[in-house]
Design an enzyme around this catalytic site. Structure first.
Site, PDB file in Angstrom:
ATOM      1  N   CYS A   1       0.828  -1.214   0.000  1.00  0.00           N
ATOM      2  CA  CYS A   1       0.000   0.000   0.000  1.00  0.00           C
ATOM      3  C   CYS A   1       0.863   1.266   0.000  1.00  0.00           C
ATOM      4  CB  CYS A   1      -0.976  -0.060   1.182  1.00  0.00           C
ATOM      5  SG  CYS A   1      -2.354   1.090   1.085  1.00  0.00           S
ATOM      6  N   HIS A   2       0.809   2.067   1.069  1.00  0.00           N
ATOM      7  CA  HIS A   2       1.599   3.294   1.171  1.00  0.00           C
ATOM      8  C   HIS A   2       2.995   3.045   1.741  1.00  0.00           C
ATOM      9  CE1 HIS A   2      -2.390   5.076   0.660  1.00  0.00           C
ATOM     10  NE2 HIS A   2      -1.796   6.221   0.378  1.00  0.00           N
TER      11      HIS A   2
END
Length: 179
Positions: free
Chosen positions: A112-113
């Site tokens: 994800c991030h």
């Protein structure tokens, strides 16, 4: 499934981690026999989030970042969430841990991030990676070859895009540790 009873995995997270991106990989690794250690800036519980909108479960770190000895671990797993990697990339010790794992060519998995932390650690130039769509330009600016795939494996580096990719992410980490 691989038997990972000898595998030692470090996860690092801070407030704002996406709960499923921490708990699901940890559960899968432990089910495969790995020992998983969670590290953060302090050992006080850290706040998980569901979709960066609502508070969810907390997690209690086992050790602080300062207590981490990279030599004690075979792999590093970095859960996402927006706030979590944003906080970690401002922590010199977190960045150093990522750099040390990459320098030692140990498994590093980020979802994800979390690849923001890889960019901050300056370890993705020329590497093939993925991440959440809103950070892909940051990854490109850090010199990575960014693709839109559920899991990307580039030597010791494993990246995924979002919670929907967790099954493939977990499978890739377990397979890499099983080698």
């Amino acid at each position: 499934m691989a038997d990972l009873k000898e595998a030692r995995v470090l996860m690092i997270a801070a407030d704002g981690f996406e709960t499923v991106e921490l708990f699901e990989p940890r559960k899968a690794l432990e089910a495969a026999g790995a020992t998983v250690t969670l590290a953060s800036m302090k050992t006080d519980p850290i706040q998980g989030m569901k979709g960066d909108i609502e508070k969810a479960e907390t997690a209690t770190p086992d050790v602080t970042l300062e207590e981490v000895d990279v030599d004690d671990y075979d792999a590093l797993v970095l859960p996402g969430g927006v706030a979590n990697p944003d906080k970690l990339r401002t922590e010199a010790r977190a960045v150093e841990i990522v750099q040390d794992f990459m320098d030692d060519e140990k498994i590093v998995a980020a979802i994800c991030h979390a690849p923001w932390l890889l960019a901050e650690a300056d370890v993705i130039e020329g590497r093939r990676v993925t991440g959440f769509e809103s950070i892909r330009t940051d990854l490109e600016n850090a010199g990575a070859d960014v693709v839109n795939e559920e899991v990307v494996i580039d030597e010791n580096l494993i990246t995924s895009r979002c919670p929907d990719d967790i099954p493939a992410f977990n499978e890739a980490i377990i397979a890499a540790l099983g080698k």
